[in-house]
Scaffold this active site. Sequence first.
Site, PDB file in Angstrom:
ATOM      1  N   SER A  65       2.906 -25.400   8.754  1.00 13.09           N
ATOM      2  CA  SER A  65       2.316 -25.173   7.563  1.00 13.09           C
ATOM      3  C   SER A  65       1.254 -23.920   7.525  1.00 13.09           C
ATOM      4  O   SER A  65       2.096 -22.786   7.396  1.00 13.09           O
ATOM      5  CB  SER A  65       1.341 -26.487   7.315  1.00 13.09           C
ATOM      6  OG  SER A  65       0.933 -26.234   6.077  1.00 13.09           O
ATOM      7  N   ASP A 302       1.083 -21.431   0.651  1.00 14.37           N
ATOM      8  CA  ASP A 302       0.871 -21.240   1.929  1.00 14.37           C
ATOM      9  C   ASP A 302       2.400 -21.219   2.800  1.00 14.37           C
ATOM     10  O   ASP A 302       3.409 -21.072   1.721  1.00 14.37           O
ATOM     11  CB  ASP A 302       0.086 -22.809   2.487  1.00 14.37           C
ATOM     12  CG  ASP A 302       0.953 -23.934   2.501  1.00 14.37           C
ATOM     13  OD1 ASP A 302       1.811 -23.747   1.560  1.00 14.37           O
ATOM     14  OD2 ASP A 302       0.805 -24.516   3.090  1.00 14.37           O
ATOM     15  N   ASP A 304       4.594 -22.923   4.221  1.00 11.80           N
ATOM     16  CA  ASP A 304       5.623 -23.875   3.970  1.00 11.80           C
ATOM     17  C   ASP A 304       5.759 -24.484   2.444  1.00 11.80           C
ATOM     18  O   ASP A 304       6.461 -25.245   2.450  1.00 11.80           O
ATOM     19  CB  ASP A 304       5.562 -25.168   5.014  1.00 11.80           C
ATOM     20  CG  ASP A 304       4.216 -25.884   4.756  1.00 11.80           C
ATOM     21  OD1 ASP A 304       3.326 -25.398   4.128  1.00 11.80           O
ATOM     22  OD2 ASP A 304       4.630 -27.156   4.964  1.00 11.80           O
ATOM     23  N   GLU A 401      -5.813 -32.300  -3.361  1.00 11.70           N
ATOM     24  CA  GLU A 401      -7.006 -31.609  -2.421  1.00 11.70           C
ATOM     25  C   GLU A 401      -7.412 -30.617  -2.601  1.00 11.70           C
ATOM     26  O   GLU A 401      -6.743 -29.788  -3.478  1.00 11.70           O
ATOM     27  CB  GLU A 401      -6.595 -31.794  -1.034  1.00 11.70           C
ATOM     28  CG  GLU A 401      -6.241 -33.218  -0.299  1.00 11.70           C
ATOM     29  CD  GLU A 401      -5.971 -33.264   1.012  1.00 11.70           C
ATOM     30  OE1 GLU A 401      -6.741 -33.775   1.660  1.00 11.70           O
ATOM     31  OE2 GLU A 401      -4.907 -32.823   1.422  1.00 11.70           O
ATOM     32  N   ALA A 402      -8.961 -30.263  -2.398  1.00 13.05           N
ATOM     33  CA  ALA A 402      -9.226 -28.694  -2.846  1.00 13.05           C
ATOM     34  C   ALA A 402      -8.525 -27.814  -2.435  1.00 13.05           C
ATOM     35  O   ALA A 402      -8.458 -26.565  -2.894  1.00 13.05           O
ATOM     36  CB  ALA A 402     -10.688 -28.794  -2.349  1.00 13.05           C
ATOM     37  N   ASN A 403      -7.808 -28.019  -1.294  1.00 13.23           N
ATOM     38  CA  ASN A 403      -7.247 -26.903  -0.722  1.00 13.23           C
ATOM     39  C   ASN A 403      -5.519 -26.598  -1.416  1.00 13.23           C
ATOM     40  O   ASN A 403      -4.890 -25.845  -1.131  1.00 13.23           O
ATOM     41  CB  ASN A 403      -6.540 -27.324   0.761  1.00 13.23           C
ATOM     42  CG  ASN A 403      -5.626 -28.572   0.882  1.00 13.23           C
ATOM     43  OD1 ASN A 403      -5.187 -28.982   0.049  1.00 13.23           O
ATOM     44  ND2 ASN A 403      -5.695 -29.332   2.062  1.00 13.23           N
ATOM     45  N   ARG A 532     -18.575 -35.918   8.581  1.00 14.48           N
ATOM     46  CA  ARG A 532     -17.569 -36.585   9.037  1.00 14.48           C
ATOM     47  C   ARG A 532     -17.063 -35.952  10.229  1.00 14.48           C
ATOM     48  O   ARG A 532     -16.858 -35.001  10.382  1.00 14.48           O
ATOM     49  CB  ARG A 532     -16.305 -36.945   7.946  1.00 14.48           C
ATOM     50  CG  ARG A 532     -15.904 -35.689   7.333  1.00 14.48           C
ATOM     51  CD  ARG A 532     -14.681 -35.904   6.437  1.00 14.48           C
ATOM     52  NE  ARG A 532     -13.385 -36.256   6.950  1.00 14.48           N
ATOM     53  CZ  ARG A 532     -12.645 -35.383   7.730  1.00 14.48           C
ATOM     54  NH1 ARG A 532     -12.741 -34.131   7.442  1.00 14.48           N
ATOM     55  NH2 ARG A 532     -11.527 -35.932   8.154  1.00 14.48           N
ATOM     56  N   THR A 536      -9.420 -33.460  14.811  1.00 12.80           N
ATOM     57  CA  THR A 536      -8.617 -32.665  15.994  1.00 12.80           C
ATOM     58  C   THR A 536      -9.554 -32.120  17.035  1.00 12.80           C
ATOM     59  O   THR A 536      -9.133 -31.724  17.970  1.00 12.80           O
ATOM     60  CB  THR A 536      -7.701 -31.523  15.405  1.00 12.80           C
ATOM     61  OG1 THR A 536      -8.582 -30.807  14.479  1.00 12.80           O
ATOM     62  CG2 THR A 536      -6.689 -32.121  14.383  1.00 12.80           C
ATOM     63  N   ARG A 541     -17.798 -32.229  10.710  1.00 14.63           N
ATOM     64  CA  ARG A 541     -17.728 -31.372   9.364  1.00 14.63           C
ATOM     65  C   ARG A 541     -18.835 -31.909   8.493  1.00 14.63           C
ATOM     66  O   ARG A 541     -18.859 -32.930   8.054  1.00 14.63           O
ATOM     67  CB  ARG A 541     -16.502 -31.322   8.886  1.00 14.63           C
ATOM     68  CG  ARG A 541     -15.569 -30.982   9.847  1.00 14.63           C
ATOM     69  CD  ARG A 541     -13.957 -30.870   9.181  1.00 14.63           C
ATOM     70  NE  ARG A 541     -12.937 -30.676  10.240  1.00 14.63           N
ATOM     71  CZ  ARG A 541     -12.632 -29.568  10.619  1.00 14.63           C
ATOM     72  NH1 ARG A 541     -13.365 -28.484  10.114  1.00 14.63           N
ATOM     73  NH2 ARG A 541     -11.668 -29.496  11.655  1.00 14.63           N
TER      74      ARG A 541
END
Length: 574
Positions: A65, A302, A304, A401-403, A532, A536, A541
Amino acid sequence: AFLTAAEAYPPPANADGTQMRFSYGTAGFRTVGTTLRSTVFRCGALAAIRSRVTGRACGIVITASHNPEADNGVKLVDCTGGMLPTTWEADAEALANAPDKEAMRAVIEKLLVLDEPAEKLHPPPPAGKDADPPAPHVFLARDTRPTGVELAAAASAGATAAGAAVTDLGLATTPQGHFAVYAAYRGWPNTETDYYDRLARGYATLCGFESTTSETENDSNDTIFVDCANGVGAQKLGRLVDAIRSANAPLSLSLRNASEGTDATGSLNKDVGADYVQKEQSVPKHGGFEELPTGSKCVSIDGDADRLVYFYDDAITKKTRLLDGDKIAALVATRIGEWLNECGDSLRSELTVGVVQTAYANGASTRYITDTLGLTTKCTPTGVKHLHPAAEAFDVGVYFEANGHGTALFSDDALLKINKCANDLNGSAESKHAAASLLALAETINPAVGDALSGVLVVESILRAKKWGLEEWDATYEDLPSKQIKVKVKDRSVIVTADAERVAVAPEGMQAAIDVAVASFGPDANARAFARPSGTEDVVRVYAEGRTRDIADALALAVARVVHAHAGGVGDQP
């Protein structure tokens, strides 16, 4: 046969000689590409087993990705075109990390006896249609990373050794891999050409309904400048444009960062792409975006091509304005709501319509959707594997999502009712036009997964319909300033969250302290914060937002200090 073939794909070792271990992430595995041969081989077998259990084709996409070019990964695609069920994730990880034949055999035998035919899944395959291609079958795709060819061969070998036939899609975007599986499941044509034709047909229909120019557009807005992140999306956008031109629809793209090389200024995702633009809140470092005329319409995808964000330079402030996934969701929901209202109260009352968000969605976007649009919102934990099923619970569900990763979903029942409205001989011209527009929008959208190529067409068709430029879209609401901070901790597992990750129920006392920090800014601050654990790494965060930049920054720092104190922070206090 699989266990014997696996001997050629031994798991890699760490520097101390111990076996390297791999963790299942959002959609599969992702790490340094040169370490993944064994994992990808075993994932090929897992996809074959899942196909055998469900009786329908599944898929694998070799990609990392938005990660750096040296990384690679494998995304597992379930027979429905979505992600592998969460109930299979632990077994996928166990198979990837199995130290010997007997451990692999135990996982495989456990999975093969599962009773999970496609007919028990949501949604089930169309009644009366046999599986085509017949199971076990695996669709295989890869992006442009240097390790992709070798890893795709390993995945194919694993699937074949487990008894599956393999359709090699070659170079493809992640959404194209998902679409091939989804289309096969639905009994649709599923080649790459079919993908382009479907999107182009829906987009051309929408463009045919509207005028060809916007009252707010100037010459620089006629062309969309696309940052392709030096990924596979560049060549696929070229083919999509060809299909759109064949459908006599307007779309002018200037593709930037469209190489597939590995030189210092052209490597995959390096200082370019949707993830970079969204996180840095700035234009890509490469591709000449800083030299474009003020107000130029720009979009970044992005590596991919499964996410996108728009951006432009504000003529007054001279600053870059970002239109992220929240803004895309609001735009799509706005137009869907308008069309449904034009269809009439009868249809509108029969359909549930909702927008699914995560805790990271800006509070201003949530208020716009609920207060201005009058639509239902639902908050889920972070990750598409949570968002997509929640959107499926609505007749018409939108999630981003915000991304910039997201899509819109129309249930089969909703499409039948909308089609009935479009063909109602007694219906008004307005209602039939609106219903036909919704059907065309559903065809322009990739229903399987978030898709940057599809997303560009959806956004452009809506902007044309509303005769909006980016400034008008951006003005629908003003984001609250927000701030994110990472806090290093000894063990992130000590933090347990609830309420879609917005409330920390452990460790004891942490949420109460966060609440005190939020309340300290007063009732008019529009303050909100949560913490949260990362999925990984051993960090927590922290997200905070408020009416002003100073409030957001100060609140984020206060909550970071709360986390450090209550959750075993490492190093100095933030």
